[in-house]
Structures are given as structure tokens and as C-alpha cells.
Design a protein around this motif. Structure first.
Motif, PDB file in Angstrom:
ATOM      1  N   THR A  65       0.740  -1.056  -0.024  1.00 26.43           N
ATOM      2  CA  THR A  65       0.108   0.169  -0.208  1.00 26.43           C
ATOM      3  C   THR A  65       0.813   1.134  -0.065  1.00 26.43           C
ATOM      4  O   THR A  65       0.574   2.228  -0.828  1.00 26.43           O
ATOM      5  CB  THR A  65      -0.937  -0.023   1.280  1.00 26.43           C
ATOM      6  OG1 THR A  65      -1.564  -1.121   1.357  1.00 26.43           O
ATOM      7  CG2 THR A  65      -1.848   0.980   1.262  1.00 26.43           C
ATOM      8  N   GLY A  66       1.871   1.114   0.734  1.00 28.81           N
ATOM      9  CA  GLY A  66       2.799   2.462   0.855  1.00 28.81           C
ATOM     10  C   GLY A  66       3.312   2.740  -0.693  1.00 28.81           C
ATOM     11  O   GLY A  66       3.676   3.922  -0.773  1.00 28.81           O
ATOM     12  N   VAL A  67       3.796   1.518  -1.327  1.00 28.13           N
ATOM     13  CA  VAL A  67       4.470   1.699  -2.657  1.00 28.13           C
ATOM     14  C   VAL A  67       3.257   2.402  -3.471  1.00 28.13           C
ATOM     15  O   VAL A  67       3.492   3.119  -4.438  1.00 28.13           O
ATOM     16  CB  VAL A  67       5.005   0.850  -3.260  1.00 28.13           C
ATOM     17  CG1 VAL A  67       5.799   1.041  -4.439  1.00 28.13           C
ATOM     18  CG2 VAL A  67       6.010   0.062  -2.221  1.00 28.13           C
ATOM     19  N   LEU A  68       1.995   2.039  -3.690  1.00 31.65           N
ATOM     20  CA  LEU A  68       0.877   2.543  -4.120  1.00 31.65           C
ATOM     21  C   LEU A  68       0.773   3.798  -3.975  1.00 31.65           C
ATOM     22  O   LEU A  68       0.548   4.745  -5.119  1.00 31.65           O
ATOM     23  CB  LEU A  68      -0.280   1.462  -3.964  1.00 31.65           C
ATOM     24  CG  LEU A  68      -0.475   0.037  -4.677  1.00 31.65           C
ATOM     25  CD1 LEU A  68      -1.499  -0.478  -3.978  1.00 31.65           C
ATOM     26  CD2 LEU A  68      -0.208   0.351  -6.076  1.00 31.65           C
ATOM     27  N   LEU A  69       0.900   4.315  -2.786  1.00 31.31           N
ATOM     28  CA  LEU A  69       0.577   5.654  -2.248  1.00 31.31           C
ATOM     29  C   LEU A  69       1.636   6.573  -2.683  1.00 31.31           C
ATOM     30  O   LEU A  69       1.399   7.898  -3.073  1.00 31.31           O
ATOM     31  CB  LEU A  69       0.422   6.061  -0.885  1.00 31.31           C
ATOM     32  CG  LEU A  69      -0.762   4.908  -0.319  1.00 31.31           C
ATOM     33  CD1 LEU A  69      -0.547   5.288   1.213  1.00 31.31           C
ATOM     34  CD2 LEU A  69      -2.045   5.677  -1.100  1.00 31.31           C
ATOM     35  N   ASP A  70       2.953   5.842  -2.720  1.00 33.72           N
ATOM     36  CA  ASP A  70       4.005   6.803  -3.388  1.00 33.72           C
ATOM     37  C   ASP A  70       3.695   7.131  -4.866  1.00 33.72           C
ATOM     38  O   ASP A  70       3.944   7.985  -5.405  1.00 33.72           O
ATOM     39  CB  ASP A  70       5.390   6.102  -3.311  1.00 33.72           C
ATOM     40  CG  ASP A  70       5.684   5.906  -1.779  1.00 33.72           C
ATOM     41  OD1 ASP A  70       5.082   6.809  -0.667  1.00 33.72           O
ATOM     42  OD2 ASP A  70       6.525   5.083  -1.478  1.00 33.72           O
ATOM     43  N   LEU A  71       3.246   5.845  -5.580  1.00 36.59           N
ATOM     44  CA  LEU A  71       3.275   6.095  -6.938  1.00 36.59           C
ATOM     45  C   LEU A  71       1.823   7.024  -7.328  1.00 36.59           C
ATOM     46  O   LEU A  71       1.844   7.803  -8.180  1.00 36.59           O
ATOM     47  CB  LEU A  71       2.668   4.690  -7.636  1.00 36.59           C
ATOM     48  CG  LEU A  71       2.487   4.804  -9.191  1.00 36.59           C
ATOM     49  CD1 LEU A  71       3.815   5.360  -9.871  1.00 36.59           C
ATOM     50  CD2 LEU A  71       2.256   3.336  -9.439  1.00 36.59           C
ATOM     51  N   TRP A  72       0.815   7.186  -6.467  1.00 36.49           N
ATOM     52  CA  TRP A  72      -0.320   8.052  -6.538  1.00 36.49           C
ATOM     53  C   TRP A  72       0.374   9.548  -6.380  1.00 36.49           C
ATOM     54  O   TRP A  72      -0.080  10.376  -6.872  1.00 36.49           O
ATOM     55  CB  TRP A  72      -1.404   7.772  -5.255  1.00 36.49           C
ATOM     56  CG  TRP A  72      -2.593   8.973  -5.346  1.00 36.49           C
ATOM     57  CD1 TRP A  72      -3.451   8.714  -6.205  1.00 36.49           C
ATOM     58  CD2 TRP A  72      -2.624   9.820  -4.515  1.00 36.49           C
ATOM     59  NE1 TRP A  72      -4.232   9.798  -5.896  1.00 36.49           N
ATOM     60  CE2 TRP A  72      -3.806  10.535  -4.936  1.00 36.49           C
ATOM     61  CE3 TRP A  72      -1.727  10.212  -3.674  1.00 36.49           C
ATOM     62  CZ2 TRP A  72      -4.360  11.694  -4.021  1.00 36.49           C
ATOM     63  CZ3 TRP A  72      -2.377  11.585  -2.863  1.00 36.49           C
ATOM     64  CH2 TRP A  72      -3.492  12.074  -3.390  1.00 36.49           C
ATOM     65  N   GLU A  73       1.131   9.819  -5.330  1.00 35.05           N
ATOM     66  CA  GLU A  73       1.732  10.846  -5.252  1.00 35.05           C
ATOM     67  C   GLU A  73       2.490  11.622  -6.388  1.00 35.05           C
ATOM     68  O   GLU A  73       2.215  12.511  -6.924  1.00 35.05           O
ATOM     69  CB  GLU A  73       2.702  11.129  -4.070  1.00 35.05           C
ATOM     70  CG  GLU A  73       1.979  10.783  -2.743  1.00 35.05           C
ATOM     71  CD  GLU A  73       1.860  12.122  -1.900  1.00 35.05           C
ATOM     72  OE1 GLU A  73       1.921  13.184  -2.738  1.00 35.05           O
ATOM     73  OE2 GLU A  73       1.476  12.345  -0.903  1.00 35.05           O
ATOM     74  N   ALA A  74       3.235  10.655  -7.098  1.00 35.63           N
ATOM     75  CA  ALA A  74       4.005  11.243  -8.251  1.00 35.63           C
ATOM     76  C   ALA A  74       2.970  11.474  -9.632  1.00 35.63           C
ATOM     77  O   ALA A  74       3.269  12.211 -10.240  1.00 35.63           O
ATOM     78  CB  ALA A  74       4.944  10.155  -8.555  1.00 35.63           C
ATOM     79  N   CYS A  75       1.883  10.340  -9.557  1.00 38.38           N
ATOM     80  CA  CYS A  75       1.160  10.779 -10.772  1.00 38.38           C
ATOM     81  C   CYS A  75       0.198  11.982 -10.678  1.00 38.38           C
ATOM     82  O   CYS A  75      -0.186  12.538 -11.709  1.00 38.38           O
ATOM     83  CB  CYS A  75       0.185   9.521 -10.921  1.00 38.38           C
ATOM     84  SG  CYS A  75       0.964   7.910 -11.473  1.00 38.38           S
ATOM     85  N   HIS A  76      -0.100  12.691  -9.507  1.00 36.46           N
ATOM     86  CA  HIS A  76      -0.745  13.655  -8.914  1.00 36.46           C
ATOM     87  C   HIS A  76       0.096  14.848  -8.788  1.00 36.46           C
ATOM     88  O   HIS A  76      -0.510  15.772  -7.950  1.00 36.46           O
ATOM     89  CB  HIS A  76      -1.910  13.354  -8.425  1.00 36.46           C
ATOM     90  CG  HIS A  76      -2.855  12.229  -8.688  1.00 36.46           C
ATOM     91  ND1 HIS A  76      -2.710  11.127  -8.709  1.00 36.46           N
ATOM     92  CD2 HIS A  76      -4.196  12.611  -9.139  1.00 36.46           C
ATOM     93  CE1 HIS A  76      -3.752  10.404  -9.089  1.00 36.46           C
ATOM     94  NE2 HIS A  76      -4.542  11.027  -9.484  1.00 36.46           N
ATOM     95  N   GLN A  77       1.397  14.937  -9.292  1.00 36.82           N
ATOM     96  CA  GLN A  77       2.070  15.991  -8.932  1.00 36.82           C
ATOM     97  C   GLN A  77       1.559  17.368  -9.582  1.00 36.82           C
ATOM     98  O   GLN A  77       1.139  17.367 -10.548  1.00 36.82           O
ATOM     99  CB  GLN A  77       3.133  15.804  -9.786  1.00 36.82           C
ATOM    100  CG  GLN A  77       4.378  17.094  -9.171  1.00 36.82           C
ATOM    101  CD  GLN A  77       5.774  16.866  -9.779  1.00 36.82           C
ATOM    102  OE1 GLN A  77       5.987  15.844 -10.402  1.00 36.82           O
ATOM    103  NE2 GLN A  77       6.766  17.654  -9.715  1.00 36.82           N
ATOM    104  N   GLY A  78       1.617  18.282  -8.708  1.00 39.29           N
ATOM    105  CA  GLY A  78       0.923  19.764  -8.950  1.00 39.29           C
ATOM    106  C   GLY A  78      -0.568  19.878  -8.864  1.00 39.29           C
ATOM    107  O   GLY A  78      -1.083  21.030  -8.537  1.00 39.29           O
TER     108      GLY A  78
END
Length: 906
Positions: A864-877
């Protein structure tokens, strides 16, 4: 007001006038007219100021009774405006004899004098019935040029001509394959099957409309052979036979009466098949001597004859044995004696091995006694590189210890690097005996690399020059970072960075984000990636194309900038997320691309990391693909790039941008140039061209235009049109310029551009209007409509966002993340554990669209932590918690939603 001159038969000799009036000026002059059948035509003229207006036709005054006069007052000037009409009949025109046509003109009077209008000619309109030349039907082959001729009937006025295709009007502006010449001929540039039709030439003027006879055009296709099939198997299983192969007249098939293929559709050749021979046994050999087991044996071979050409092998056993004493054999060993003998042999063998090992260890220690200097423990060296480990105390015979009065501070050397390991403890005079701890290089060969390793208590740092060569016989001991700087002097180097193409920041356990503004390139370092108490100066660099080798090979094409992130030797506790923009067109219903992520080795060669859609458990990365960028989860920093190639049968398309530049005004020379760049449709590529043109003194004339460039081996063609030749001249002798397909597809030359050189007639010319067409041959294109003043200074124009609205180059700690740490931990605690109903991290991955290869996340301690990290990168800005909250709500995780509502701001 209408004035009817009913009594006046002769014009007066003079008219009263006011001396102050000007000469009459015609506001409306009579126009040419045609008499259709017997309908008369009206001629009209208007003048101001005018006291009288009269018509003169063929040199004679028209009777006053035939004039219709209207008079009014101009509200602005206060002058008298007079308007006169006359009617001309067919009889009047036909009564005229001579070579000149019937004409009329107006004469206006005022107190200042007279003014005459232009002549208006009156002709009788007609259109003959018969065409001078009518189109003829014909049969043509596919892609042949076709000419259909038409000469319309004689007429007054001259007839206008239209062409009909199956009764539909042909418009060359809608179909560029058609061309209508000035002589009214129809040209079909390349005959298509759809051009098979009935064509009619239509002539019309104000009198009538005439149709030619219909010409039938048939476009035929001659047949062509397909490729030969493979030869069939020989029809005879044994001996002489035949083989055949076929082809069909379908490439293309004949159509519309086209010729059939010439030649035979079948070929036959003779063949010979070797007959199979089944194997046969030889005679049994003689019996062997009687053995210790009281048996003897005999053998035979399958060689009489041997099986050949697919024949069957012999059936039955190859060896035969039987008792040779008929049960009377006496055994020489007592029961259990054999086991004792074998046990003794095994024990003796083990003792021999132990003695050999002892001798080898003693010999190794004796050989290593001459070596001096402190070497790190091998187990810690192999497992953690610079990780804290056990160190041997300094040798007593070393005259130059690093710290003669204090033991080494092992906490200051806790910087972790993966791969390279060296020991640096020996003194200045110990250089002749340096032993490498590993065979890998100390750091990546990046230019002028500078790495800082911090400890939370001492905050000491280490700087290593990237260009320092370390041989296989050298060893560098990193026992105390502070002492290394004092005992050995290294030149201070910093990372060579191009302005606007790099960024760096010192990050610790709280993580952060590195962003290169206006390029779409970023690196997300999640919390916990760097070990607690450690700080590293991390960097992110976009490599310039002229300073790096490209990752593409063969038919591959580069789709993203080549990006380096580091330091590359870091040990990461969890994956980081590298975001790269790309220019692959992905919105097609079928997959057109085979996308591959590549990394560059220390030697400069490129290696494949993964191919999208072909991931396995051994894949070191995960790539999340979006329409304009990709996000790479990785645990090893280095240099990366995205490449791709077409996936048959459909050719892939790259998204390109066309940017038009011109010299900065004012232009003081007669020469003027227009430059068109063809670049990848990525923010970084556009930024690179804008910076280049800014240094050359160029300005962007309008926003870049998109272009889809297809993998079709066709070049990109550029041409300029509609130049005002009275003031401008093109220096280009050819009709167009072309950029080769391979230069664009491979990405080997950047940035690519074409220049159109123009020359104006004089320095007084400032206006330039023209069209610039850019298109791929047999593909899509764009047109620039240019209208500019080369002397007018234009405000700076940039399609990139201004500095105030772009993301900062680096964000450190919690400020770099949209999701608070407390919410992150509670979501992970709720979803990491597998659920029997499937309501766990797997469902979250499907809801967020990260489920292409779930096994990658399954191998992580906290999926789940890795998925949330990827979500942060995909929604930058634009990251808000609404999308994440929606996914959790669909999963039924109400307890997590309560936490997000109270602790977050969704």
C-alpha cells in the motif's frame, strides 16, 4: 424628386451655375450590361454636385424624354446629388452597324464645368448549343494520370465551366487529386478505384446552361502474383515423387477488366525420398566370465542393419545375464563385512580433506603477514559497502596513524553505497600496498561528481572527485570522514550542470521531491527511503543530446529525455519514483508500441531494464504509463531513458511539435530567414529550443503546432507558398525541403530544423505574408499562416508557464507530499494485510489504475505504501485527496475515510 422634360427638344447652350461649386464627381458610373433575350437593360449614373446629367450613346445625346432623373441633397456636404437612368433595348443595339460595340456614357454639368464617366458597353448575350470539344471516355490503369478535355460552346459572356462526377460537382479544393486547368480541362493526378465514374462538362452563362455528353472513366487494376508458398512435402514416402508450390493472382487481384497474371500458378519439381530401413539385431556375443555376483552376461547391437531414414529401432533388450553356477556360487565375505570396509574408506577420506584445509589456511595466513594497513571486515564490506562495521585496530608498526590519540569514529562513516567499497585508513606513506575490496568502480562516471554524506550528530561531509582514477591495486579506507579531509588533499569538484536542466537538494529520512521546472522531469523520494539519521545530496539531471549516447538501436526511437539521478551508489530502503515525459501516441484502440526502459552502465553501454507488458518477478522496476508521461518505480539510481518501436501490424506514431521562429525585430538587413523546428512533443524539448533561439536572437511567432509522425519511412516535407513576389524573393531553388525519416525517428540529431531564406526588395518593405506547409509524405501535416511586420518589436512569447506558476525545483520533508504521514500509516495498516474478501491493497491498485503487474507490489514490505508513493507522483501539482478518498469509499473503507476527513483536508 423627378423632373420630366416634356417640352424641351434641344439642349440649352449654357446653364446657370454658382462660381463656388467644384467640378462634378461621379458617385456611380454606368456598368457593362448584357441583353438577355428581349429584356432591355438599365444604365444608371450619379454625380455631385451636378445641375444636369445626360447620357450620350455611340456619340449621340440621348433624348431628354428617355431620361429619368432624381435629385437629392447630401446631408453632410450640402451639395446637390443628381441620379439619372436610361433604358437600352435589343433593337437599339442591333441597329448599330460597325466593328465597335454599343456604348453609353454620362456627362455631368456644374457651374465649374463638365465631367464624363467611363463607357459602359451593352451587348446581346448568347450561348451556342454545341461544344467545341467534348470529353471522351477511356480506360486507365491504377495511379495513372488522366486528362479529360472540354471546350465549351461559344458565348457572350464567355461560359463558366464545371465538372460533374456522377452528377456531383467536383471541387478541387476538397479533393487535391483533381485539377481544373485554365482551359477547362480536368486532370486526375493519380487515378484511384474510386475515380471510376461518369464525368460531364457543364457550361453556363447568363443566357443558358449546356451539358456535354457523358464520358465514362474506368480505372482498372492488372493482376499481380502473390509470393510462392513453401514447397509441399514429397508425395512419395519412399523413392521418386513430386513436390509442388502455388501462387495466386491476388497481389492485387485483377479488377475492372485488368489483365490477368502471366505465368503458371503452380510449379512442380521431382523429389526423392530415402526409404526407411528398420534396425535388426546382431548375433549374441559370447558369455562373459563368471563374476563375483555369480552371474555372467552377453550383449548384442542393433546394427544388422542399423535403423536409418526414420526406420524403427530394434525391439528387445540389448544385454542378457544369468546365473553362471546354477546356485552353487560360494561368497568370500562374511555378512556385514562389506559395510565395515566402505565405512572405513569414507572416514579416511574425510580426515584427508580436513588436513588439506588446515594446511591451506596456515599457508594463506603466512602469505598475508607482509600486508599492512587496516582493512574492513569482509562480511560487512560485502553486505553494506560503507555501512558501519567492525574495523581492525591500527597496526603498531604504522608510523602515521590517522588518529594517534583517539579511536576511529565509526558513526561518521555510516553513509551507505551500493556496489563500490574501498578502505582508506592507511597513512600517507602506505600507498604502495593498496588492496581493492571490490572490483566495481567507486562511483558512476558522472562528470565532476560531488557526494555529501552527513551524520545527524557530526554533520561531517565527504567530497570525492569523480575524475579520480582508482586502479585495481589501490584501496581507500573510509574510516573517518573528517580525518580523510585532513590527511589527504583532494581537489573539490561539483556536479557540472546546465542551467535549467538540473536540480539538487540535501534529503534525509523525511524524503522530498526534486523537480526540473518546465521539463516534466521529477524525482519523488518517499519518507523512509533514506535511513534514519543520514542525509544525502541528491541530484537530477537531463543529459544534453550532444553529450550522451542514445539508448535507441535498430528500429527503436527515443521517446523521452535521458535523465540521470543519483548518487547512483545509494542503498534505498524503498523505491523512488522517477517521472519522465514521453512523446508516444497512445490513444489508439490497438497497441502500436513496444516500450522499453533502458539504463546506462558505468562503461556507457545501454541495457534493457524492462519491457512494458513483459514484467517478471526479476524485473527491478515498475513503469506506470500515462498519455504524456511515465512514472518509474526503482530502487537503483542511475541514468534512464524510454525507447520504443512499432508493434506490427500497425505503424506507431510519435507526437511532434512544429515551432516557427524569426529574427528579433527590427530587421536592418535585406535578408530575412524563417526557421521551423521539428521536436518531440515534450516540455523539455520545447524548452531546449526556446533557450537555443533566445541565444541566437530569434523569437517564436506563434504557439507550436502538433504533428503525428508515423513510422512509415516517409520523410518530412516543408515548403513555402504565396510569397508576395513584388516585394520578396525566396533564395530556395527547390520547391521544398525534406528532413529524412531516420533523422526524426531515431532522435540522433536534435534539434532538427529547416530554414527558409528570403530577400526583400528594399528596406522600406516591412510586411510579410506567406504560408508554410509542413507534412509527412503520405501522412499528416500543418500549415502556418504568416502575417507579420518585421520592423515591429513583438512582446516575448513563450508557450511555457511563467515562473510564478511552475513547481519549485525542490521540496524537502512533509511539504513535498500531499498525503499527511499519519493518514498514510493508517491506510497502510488497513490495506497491507490480505483480506479474504479481496478488499485490500490489490483492490486499491485496481481502483487507481496501477494493476498492470501486481506481483511487483506484492514483493514489497508495504504494498500500500508503494501504491501511495506512485499516486503522489502521478498527481504532482494537482494532487487532491478526492480521487484517493473516492477509491477508498468504493472499497468500503469507512474507517479510513473518517481519518482522512478529520486529519486531512479532503
Amino acid at each position: 424628386m423627378v423632373i420630366d422634360y416634356t417640352e424641351a427638344e434641344v439642349l440649352p447652350d449654357s446653364f446657370p451655375s454658382a462660381p463656388a461649386e467644384p467640378l462634378p464627381e461621379f458617385l456611380l458610373e454606368p456598368e457593362d450590361a448584357f441583353i438577355v433575350k428581349n429584356r432591355p437593360v438599365q444604365l444608371r449614373c450619379r454625380a455631385s454636385p451636378a445641375t444636369q446629367i445626360y447620357f450620350k450613346c455611340n456619340g449621340e445625346w440621348v433624348n431628354q424624354n428617355d431620361h429619368i432623373t432624381r435629385e437629392s441633397l447630401d446631408q453632410i456636404t450640402g451639395l446637390v446629388v443628381r441620379e439619372v437612368d436610361i433604358s437600352v433595348s435589343r433593337t437599339q443595339v442591333e441597329e448599330l452597324f460597325g466593328l465597335e460595340d454599343y456604348w453609353c456614357q454620362c456627362v455631368a454639368w456644374s457651374s465649374a464645368g463638365t465631367t464624363k464617366s467611363n463607357r459602359a458597353y451593352v451587348r446581346i448575350a448568347y450561348l451556342r448549343k454545341n461544344f467545341e470539344q467534348e470529353p471522351l471516355g477511356r480506360e486507365v490503369r491504377l495511379e495513372q494520370e488522366v486528362l479529360l478535355q472540354c471546350r465549351p460552346p461559344e458565348g457572350m459572356p464567355a461560359a463558366e465551366v464545371d465538372w460533374l462526377k456522377n452528377e456531383d460537382v467536383i471541387d478541387p479544393s476538397q479533393d487535391s487529386n483533381f485539377l481544373i486547368t485554365i482551359d477547362h480541362d480536368l486532370i486526375i493526378k493519380q487515378a484511384r478505384l474510386s475515380d471510376t465514374a461518369n464525368y460531364t462538362c457543364v457550361a453556363r452563362n447568363v443566357v443558358a446552361k449546356r451539358r456535354s455528353s457523358t464520358a465514362t472513366l474506368i480505372v482498372y487494376v492488372s493482376g499481380g502474383w502473390s509470393s510462392w508458398t513453401e514447397w509441399s512435402e514429397c508425395n512419395a514416402r519412399c523413392g521418386r515423387g513430386w513436390q509442388r508450390r502455388t501462387r495466386s493472382c491476388t497481389n492485387p487481384a485483377p479488377l475492372n477488366g485488368g489483365a490477368f497474371c502471366e505465368g503458371p500458378p503452380v510449379q512442380r519439381v521431382t523429389c526423392t525420398t530415402l526409404c526407411p530401413v528398420d534396425g535388426g539385431w546382431t548375433e549374441w556375443a559370447k558369455w562373459s566370465a563368471c563374476g563375483t555376483e555369480c552371474t555372467h552376461w552377453r550383449s548384442r547391437e542393433c546394427q544388422a542393419p542399423p535403423p536409418i531414414n526414420g526406420g524403427k529401432h530394434c525391439s528387445g533388450s540389448m544385454m542378457e545375464s544369468k546365473n553362471c553356477t546354477e546356485g552353487l556360487c560360494a561368497r568370500t565375505l562374511a555378512p556385514g563385512m562389506g559395510v565395515a570396509v566402505y565405512t572405513g574408506l569414507v572416514v579416511a577420506l574425510l580426515l584427508s580433506v580436513i588436513m588439506v584445509l588446515c594446511v591451506g589456511v596456515l599457508a594463506y595466513r603466512r602469505r598475508c603477514r607482509h600486508l599492512h594497513g587496516d582493512i574492513t571486515d569482509s562480511s560487512s564490506a560485502l553486505t553494506a559497502a560503507f555501512h558501519p562495521g567492525n574495523y581492525k585496530p591500527p597496526r603498531q608498526d604504522n608510523p602515521h596513524p590517522l588518529h594517534p590519540s583517539a579511536p576511529p569514529d565509526l558513526t561518521a562513516t555510516a553513509g551507505a553505497f551500493r556496489g563500490p567499497l574501498f578502505s582508506l585508513q592507511q597513512g600517507v606513506n602506505d600507498s604502495p600496498h593498496k588492496i581493492p575490496m571490490t572490483t566495481s568502480p567507486l562511483l558512476d562516471p558522472l562528470p565532476s561528481l560531488k557526494i555529501k554524506v552527513y551524520n545527524s550528530s557530526t554533520l561531517s561531509s565527504l567530497e570525492l572527485p569523480a575524475d579520480m582514477c582508482i586502479s585495481d591495486g589501490e584501496i581507500l579506507s573510509l574510516k573517518s570522514v573528517g580525518t580523510v579531509g585532513r590527511d589527504r588533499e583532494y581537489p573539490s569538484h561539483t556536479l557540472s550542470r546546465e542551467p535549467g536542466l538540473s536540480t539538487s537538494a540535501t534529503l534525509g529520512n523525511l524524503g522530498g521531491r526534486l523537480t526540473i521546472p518546465n521539463t516534466g522531469v521529477s524525482l519523488l523520494v518517499p519518507p523512509g527511503t533514506i535511513p534514519q539519521g543520514k542525509f544525502y545530496e541528491m541530484y537530477l539531471i537531463i543529459n544534453k543530446w550532444d553529450k550522451t549516447t542514445l539508448p535507441s538501436e535498430g528500429s527503436q526511437t527515443v521517446l523521452s529525455p535521458v535523465v540521470s539521478c543519483g548518487p547512483s551508489g545509494m542503498l534505498l530502503n524503498r523505491p523512488v519514483v522517477l517521472t519522465l515525459p514521453h512523446c508516444a501516441q497512445l490513444d489508439t484502440p490497438t497497441p502500436d508500441w513496444t516500450l522499453t526502459l533502458k539504463t546506462q552502465t558505468h562503461q556507457g553501454a545501454w541495457e534493457e531494464v524492462l519491457t512494458v507488458g513483459e514484467e517478471t518477478l526479476s524485473s527491478p522496476c515498475y513503469l506506470q504509463l500515462e498519455e504524456e508521461c511515465c512514472h518509474v518505480l526503482m530502487e537503483q539510481l542511475g541514468t534512464y531513458g524510454l525507447v520504443g518501436q512499432s508493434c506490427p501490424p500497425q505503424p506507431a506514431c510519435k507526437r511532434l511539435q512544429l515551432a516557427l521562429f524569426a529574427p528579433r525585430a527590427p530587421c536592418l538587413s535585406l535578408d530575412y530567414s524563417l526557421r521551423i523546428y521539428c521536436i518531440h512533443d515534450t516540455p523539455h524539448a520545447l524548452k531546449e529550443v526556446l533557450d537555443l533561439e533566445r541565444s541566437l536572437g530569434g523569437v517564436l511567432l506563434e504557439d507550436p503546432k502538433p504533428l503525428l509522425f508515423k513510422d512509415s519511412y516517409h520523410n518530412l516535407r516543408l515548403s513555402i507558398h504565396d510569397i508576395p513576389h513584388s516585394h520578396w524573393r525566396s533564395k530556395l531553388l527547390a520547391k521544398y525541403q525534406e528532413i529524412p525519416f531516420y533523422h526524426i525517428w531515431s532522435g540522433s540529431q536534435r534539434p532538427l530544423h529547416c530554414t527558409f531564406s528570403l530577400e526583400r526588395g528594399s528596406l522600406a518593405v516591412s510586411q510579410l505574408t506567406c504560408k508554410i506547409c509542413v507534412r509527412q509524405v503520405e501522412g499528416e501535416g500543418q500549415i502556418f499562416q504568416l502575417l507579420t511586420d518585421i520592423q515591429e518589436t513583438l512582446p516575448p512569447h513563450s508557450p511555457l508557464p511563467s515562473g510564478g506558476c511552475c513547481l519549485p525545483s525542490s521540496q524537502v520533508g512533509p511539504y513535498a507530499f500531499r498525503l499527511p504521514d499519519s493518514i498514510r500509516h493508517k491506510i497502510c495498516a488497513s490495506l497491507d494485510a490480505p483480506s479474504a474478501r479481496g478488499c485490500d491493497w490489490r483492490l486499491l491498485a485496481r481502483s487507481l489504475g496501477f494493476d498492470r503487474y501486481l506481483n511487483y507490489f506484492a514483493t514489497k514490505p508495504s504494498p500500500t505504501g508503494v501504491l501511495l508513493d506512485l499516486w503522489e507522483a502521478c498527481h504532482q501539482g494537482d494532487a487532491d485527496l478526492v480521487s484517493l478518498a473516492t477509491a477508498l469509499e468504493e472499497m468500503g473503507k469507512s474507517e479510513v475515510l473518517v481519518v482522512m476527513t478529520t486529519d486531512g483536508d479532503c
